[in-house]
Structures are given as structure tokens and as C-alpha cells.
Scaffold this active site. Structure first.
Site, mmCIF file in Angstrom:
data_model
loop_
_atom_site.group_PDB
_atom_site.id
_atom_site.type_symbol
_atom_site.label_atom_id
_atom_site.label_comp_id
_atom_site.label_asym_id
_atom_site.label_seq_id
_atom_site.Cartn_x
_atom_site.Cartn_y
_atom_site.Cartn_z
ATOM 1 C CG ASP A 1 34.948 39.272 35.284
ATOM 2 O OD1 ASP A 1 34.958 38.516 34.285
ATOM 3 O OD2 ASP A 1 33.930 39.848 35.693
ATOM 4 C CE1 TYR B 1 26.644 26.412 30.393
ATOM 5 C CE2 TYR B 1 25.465 24.580 29.384
ATOM 6 C CZ TYR B 1 26.478 25.054 30.207
ATOM 7 O OH TYR B 1 27.319 24.170 30.830
HETATM 8 P P1 NAD Z 1 30.262 26.325 39.020
HETATM 9 O O1 NAD Z 1 29.254 27.411 38.900
HETATM 10 O O2 NAD Z 1 30.231 25.464 40.227
HETATM 11 O O3 NAD Z 1 31.739 26.908 38.821
HETATM 12 C C1 NAD Z 1 32.047 27.840 37.822
HETATM 13 C C2 NAD Z 1 33.241 28.657 38.275
HETATM 14 O O4 NAD Z 1 33.522 29.639 37.271
HETATM 15 C C3 NAD Z 1 32.955 29.401 39.575
HETATM 16 O O5 NAD Z 1 34.039 29.224 40.461
HETATM 17 C C4 NAD Z 1 32.817 30.834 39.135
HETATM 18 O O6 NAD Z 1 33.170 31.779 40.133
HETATM 19 C C5 NAD Z 1 33.769 30.886 37.943
HETATM 20 N N1 NAD Z 1 33.456 32.004 37.060
HETATM 21 C C6 NAD Z 1 32.245 32.402 36.618
HETATM 22 N N2 NAD Z 1 32.353 33.534 35.916
HETATM 23 C C7 NAD Z 1 33.662 33.871 35.902
HETATM 24 C C8 NAD Z 1 34.389 34.960 35.349
HETATM 25 N N3 NAD Z 1 33.771 35.928 34.654
HETATM 26 N N4 NAD Z 1 35.730 35.011 35.549
HETATM 27 C C9 NAD Z 1 36.371 34.035 36.246
HETATM 28 N N5 NAD Z 1 35.708 33.000 36.805
HETATM 29 C C10 NAD Z 1 34.377 32.902 36.641
HETATM 30 O O7 NAD Z 1 30.066 25.449 37.690
HETATM 31 P P2 NAD Z 1 30.536 23.966 37.361
HETATM 32 O O8 NAD Z 1 29.334 23.095 37.382
HETATM 33 O O9 NAD Z 1 31.728 23.582 38.154
HETATM 34 O O10 NAD Z 1 30.925 24.157 35.825
HETATM 35 C C11 NAD Z 1 32.267 24.317 35.377
HETATM 36 C C12 NAD Z 1 32.260 24.266 33.862
HETATM 37 O O11 NAD Z 1 31.672 23.035 33.437
HETATM 38 C C13 NAD Z 1 31.429 25.374 33.221
HETATM 39 O O12 NAD Z 1 32.070 25.822 32.046
HETATM 40 C C14 NAD Z 1 30.131 24.667 32.886
HETATM 41 O O13 NAD Z 1 29.448 25.290 31.842
HETATM 42 C C15 NAD Z 1 30.619 23.297 32.522
HETATM 43 N N6 NAD Z 1 29.611 22.237 32.612
HETATM 44 C C16 NAD Z 1 29.081 21.876 33.806
HETATM 45 C C17 NAD Z 1 28.129 20.859 33.826
HETATM 46 C C18 NAD Z 1 27.522 20.363 35.107
HETATM 47 O O14 NAD Z 1 26.704 19.450 35.053
HETATM 48 N N7 NAD Z 1 27.877 20.896 36.262
HETATM 49 C C19 NAD Z 1 27.724 20.230 32.657
HETATM 50 C C20 NAD Z 1 28.294 20.648 31.463
HETATM 51 C C21 NAD Z 1 29.250 21.635 31.443
#
Ligand code: NAD
Length: 473
Positions: free
Chosen positions: A288, A379
Site C-alpha cells: 500500500d 481529487y
Molecule cells: P483504477 O481504479 O482502475 O486503478 C487504480 C489502481 O491503483 C488499482 O489497481 C488500485 O488497486 C491501485 N491503488 C489504489 N490505491 C492504492 C494504494 N494505496 N497503494 C497501491 N495501489 C493502489 O483507476 P484507473 O482509471 O486505471 O486510474 C489510474 C490513474 O489514472 C489514477 O491515478 C487516476 O486518478 C488517473 N486518471 C484516470 C482517469 C480515467 O478516466 N480513468 C482520468 C484521469 C486520471
């Protein structure tokens, strides 16, 4: 994009009804098909302003593509392009560029605008682009190369240089309905040798969802030789949040490009993480990132692997509520995972010297960190923080040759966005020049681009991967 709107779009009558009601009908974007693939094929039209300075670099880059390179017939500034083409043993075809005479379709338009230093010289943009705008292929690329306004010798030159951005963003909006994109690369004086990597990326299907953006290339020593098919061979990459979504795509893309991947995720995601790492020959690490021992633990894992070349801080969460309704715990958890942990871990890795020379540090911000969003004060604060951190650290590390950049994804189809209520989700998905959401691979390709040896001159950039979303543009 498997949703109701797309099902309707999938039928001819559905498309016709939606089109007549003024709803966008997105085209399927051309993306890499598993492999990195050829960066450019078809026909590219190359032009330059008077006194442009970077044609040699543009010609060298295009000579490495599979495209037929054309210049406007009778163009007054062709001599330097032709001389550079001679050195590269590249045949250049003059084409008659008038709206009446032109039947040729172009997969790309590339224009060296580095000579534009006065308001009057901006007419040269109209001269080059106007006759050919109707002749762009589906998913074509427009790349304009200019100088940085902040380095301009006088106010008029600064104005002329800045004007390129408004021009570029506008034509991106005009051609987006064809799945085509337009981007601007600003090159610091003396940094022309660093143009090749950014150009190859922006011209390629890998940049399918990068649109209306400005990328800055600054001075750096020549990048080391590398294999363009496997540019990350021999490099070790740490990717946090690698078990699913964007993180999984990043891990897979970096592995495709030759990197050894260390994928990190929380205990609850360990099975998925194991499966992804097994598939790409990567190493799973369960942690984590907010745990107080995480910085030291991750640093040790990298030291055991002989150091890290590419650090991707991807793990992130949303905990959405309007501020009036937001519990303190949601606020704190979001800020700590998305920003606090990133800062602590990165500081430890630098202090322990486990990031290699020529290393790459890459943050994941968000369009909502730039624009703000209802229900996302926590966020957006964390993701805007990532931008401030990246810009400051890039300047701090300039002498160490470690680059620091961030991507700011727009609407990307993942489990995170699948959880958004349907109407909000549909609006978020369509409000961009390409009228569709991106896929995790689009973000991963931008990160792989930052990670490449050819991106040595790219630092302090925040690249939106958003299809030119109108929000925060
Ligand atoms: P997701 O929720 O599918 O994946 C996030 C991953 O981070 C998961 O595997 C989760 O287990 C891991 N995670 C969360 N907390 C954690 C911790 N404390 N320690 C270790 N791992 C941890 O999200 P996503 O959509 O793939 O997003 C990935 C990144 O992209 C994020 O930073 C998100 O903010 C950013 N983002 C996503 C979008 C979108 O449209 N999906 C848009 C802008 C930014």
C-alpha cells in the site's frame, strides 16, 4: 465503449437519426495493433515558413518513416528541404497545392513555423494549410513546430509564436470529427536534435487520443542510440497500481517496448497483479503506497533489481462528494494516495539514488486537476498538486538528466469511469474533439513516449491525453 449510445451508433439508421439531431458520430481511431508498428505511412506534406530553422530535423525524421514525402510545388522555401532530403537520400515529390488541382489525400501535414516572428508572417499558416485542409485522411496528423514565446526577442515575436497555439487548437477542433489530430511542438533554441522522438510519437497511431496539445522540447545532450522497435530494452520500470485499468495498460506497453516491469498494487489486487505480471514477465510487488514503510520498502525492491530507470506513479483513487458532504476521511485518503504517497516515495527513491541517470519520473494527473470538477475537490486538489510537483522537480533535476513529466488523462474507459452515473458519463465521454472516450492504452502510449531515450529533451511537460476535451482546455 460498449454502451447504449454506441449500440445505436452501430446501426445505419441509428447513425442517421443521431447525426440529424446534431449528436456526434465518432470515427474509430487508428491505434497500434499490439505492436508499436510503423509510425507513419501514406503521404505527408511538409512545409516551412520563411527563415524556418528545423527542416533538416524534420526531413531526417520523415526519412525514417514509410510515408511518401511531398512539398507544395513551387514553394519558395523548398531549397533547404531539398538539400536535407538529398543528404538523407530521400525522394521528395512536389504536389500542386490548390483546392482545384489537389486530389491527393494526406496522412499528415508537418509545418516548420520556426521562422514566424511577426504578425504579418502568420499569413504563411493560411498559405500552407488552407489549400489542403479538405485533403486529410481519416485519423490524419497535423504537427506544427514553433519556438517558445518566453524566449522571443521582442513582444511581436512572442505574439507570433503564441498565435501558433490558438491556430493549432482551432484546426484540431475542425478536423477532430475525422479522427484527425493537431498538435504543436515548441522547441527551445538549440534543441532541434531532440525533436525526433516527439515527432515520431505525435505522428503515429500511438498518439490517437493526444489532440490540441502543446509539447515543449528543451536542450539536452543527444539521446543515446536505441532500437526504435524496443526502445526500453534493458530498462527497469516501476508502475504503481499495475493490476488493472490504466496501470495494467502502462505495464503491458512498457513491457512491449522492452522494459522489465515491477508492478505494484495493494493486497486486495494481488491475484490480478500476479496474472498481469505473469503475462508480461514482470515482477509483482504487493504494497500500500500510503503505508509508512512503503517508501523504504519500494526503494529496497528497486535496489534489489539493480535500480529503476522509469518510475510511473499511477496508483490513484476517487472519493467523490461535494465538499459540503465530504467526510474528512475521504478527503484525507484521496490526498494521501494521489499526492502525499507519491511525494514521499519519490523523495526516498531520489535520496537512496535508486533512479538511474537518464531516469524518467512520470506522474499521472487528470484533466479534472486542471479544470476542477463538482464533487472532486479532493481529487482535483491532489491531481493539480501532481502538476505543481512535476514542474518543480523537473527544474530541480535538469542537471541530473532525469526527466519529470505527467500525463493528464481526460475521459478514459476504465472501472473508475464505469462507476460514474450514466448521463454524466455520456457527457464526459463525448465532450471532446474526437467525440469519444479514450482507452487505457492511449495513456500508456503517452507514458511510454516520456519513458523513451528519444524523449531526453522532454521534461516538465504535462501532456493531456483527452481527445482535446473542452473542459479546462
Ligand atoms: P483504477 O481504479 O482502475 O486503478 C487504480 C489502481 O491503483 C488499482 O489497481 C488500485 O488497486 C491501485 N491503488 C489504489 N490505491 C492504492 C494504494 N494505496 N497503494 C497501491 N495501489 C493502489 O483507476 P484507473 O482509471 O486505471 O486510474 C489510474 C490513474 O489514472 C489514477 O491515478 C487516476 O486518478 C488517473 N486518471 C484516470 C482517469 C480515467 O478516466 N480513468 C482520468 C484521469 C486520471
Amino acid at each position: 465503449m460498449n454502451d447504449y449510445y454506441d449500440k445505436v451508433l452501430g446501426t445505419r439508421i441509428g447513425r442517421s437519426v443521431l447525426g440529424s439531431l446534431g449528436f456526434p458520430t465518432p470515427v474509430e481511431l487508428r491505434r497500434p495493433d499490439g505492436e508499436r508498428g510503423v509510425f507513419l505511412s501514406g503521404s505527408v506534406l511538409l512545409g516551412a515558413s520563411e527563415d524556418a530553422a528545423l527542416q533538416d530535423y524534420l526531413v531526417r525524421c520523415l526519412a525514417a518513416s514509410e510515408a511518401r514525402v511531398c512539398i507544395p510545388a513551387g514553394c519558395g522555401h523548398a531549397a533547404r528541404i531539398l538539400a536535407a532530403a538529398g543528404r538523407e537520400k530521400l525522394d521528395i515529390d512536389p504536389v500542386e497545392c490548390s483546392q482545384e488541382a489537389l486530389s491527393e489525400r494526406f496522412s499528415a501535414l508537418v509545418f516548420d513555423a520556426t521562422g514566424i516572428e511577426t504578425a504579418a508572417q502568420l499569413n504563411q499558416l493560411h498559405g500552407f494549410f488552407h489549400p489542403v485542409m479538405r485533403n486529410l485522411d481519416h485519423c490524419a496528423r497535423v504537427v506544427i513546430v514553433g519556438r517558445r514565446p518566453e524566449d522571443a526577442p521582442d513582444a511581436e515575436a512572442a505574439a507570433a509564436r503564441a498565435a501558433l497555439e490558438g491556430f493549432c487548437r482551432s484546426i484540431a477542433k475542425e478536423i477532430g470529427k475525422r479522427g484527425a489530430t493537431a498538435n504543436l511542438v515548441r522547441v527551445e533554441d538549440g534543441a532541434g536534435g531532440m525533436l525526433d522522438g516527439p515527432l515520431r510519437f505525435l505522428l503515429s497511431p500511438r498518439a490517437a487520443y493526444v489532440d490540441g496539445q502543446v509539447l515543449t522540447v528543451t536542450g539536452a545532450p543527444e539521446p543515446p542510440d536505441f532500437d526504435p522497435a524496443q526502445p526500453l530494452a534493458g530498462r527497469t520500470a516501476l508502475v504503481t497500481g499495475a493490476s488493472r485499468g490504466i496501470g495494467e495498460a502502462i505495464a503491458r506497453t512498457l513491457a512491449r517496448d522492452g522494459a522489465r516491469v515491477i508492478g505494484l498494487d495493494i493486497e486486495a489486487a494481488a491475484d490480478d497483479l500476479d496474472a498481469v505480471m505473469a503475462d508480461i514477465g514482470g515482477k509483482p510487488v504487493v504494497a500500500d503506497i500510503t503505508h509508512e514503510k512503503a517508501p523504504r520498502y519500494i526503494s529496497q525492491k528497486l535496489a534489489d533489481a539493480g535500480g529503476g530507470d522509469i518510475i510511473v506513479h499511477n496508483a490513484g483513487i476517487t472519493r467523490d462528494k461535494t465538499l459540503a458532504n465530504m467526510p474528512e476521511a475521504w478527503w484525507e485518503q484521496t490526498l494521501d494516495i494521489n499526492l502525499g504517497a507519491v511525494l514521499r516515495i519519490n523523495e526516498r527513491l531520489l535520496a537512496d539514488d535508486v533512479i538511474a541517470e537518464h531516469g524518467r519520473i512520470i506522474g499521472v494527473s487528470s484533466m479534472n486537476g486542471i479544470a476542477g470538477q463538482v464533487g472532486q475537490s479532493n481529487y482535483a486538489a491532489s491531481k493539480a498538486g501532481v502538476i505543481g510537483w512535476v514542474r518543480h522537480l523537473a527544474a530541480d533535476l535538469r542537471d541530473s538528466r532525469i526527466t519529470v513529466n505527467a500525463v493528464a488523462p481526460g475521459f478514459i474507459e476504465t472501472q473508475m469511469t464505469a462507476a460514474i452515473p450514466m448521463v454524466t458519463r455520456e457527457i464526459g465521454r463525448r465532450m471532446n474533439s474526437l467525440s469519444q472516450g479514450g482507452v487505457p492504452g492511449d495513456v500508456a502510449e503517452a507514458i511510454a513516449f516520456f519513458a523513451e531515450p528519444g524523449s531526453a529533451g522532454v521534461t516538465g511537460n504535462v501532456l493531456r491525453v483527452c481527445g482535446q476535451c473542452v473542459v479546462g482546455a
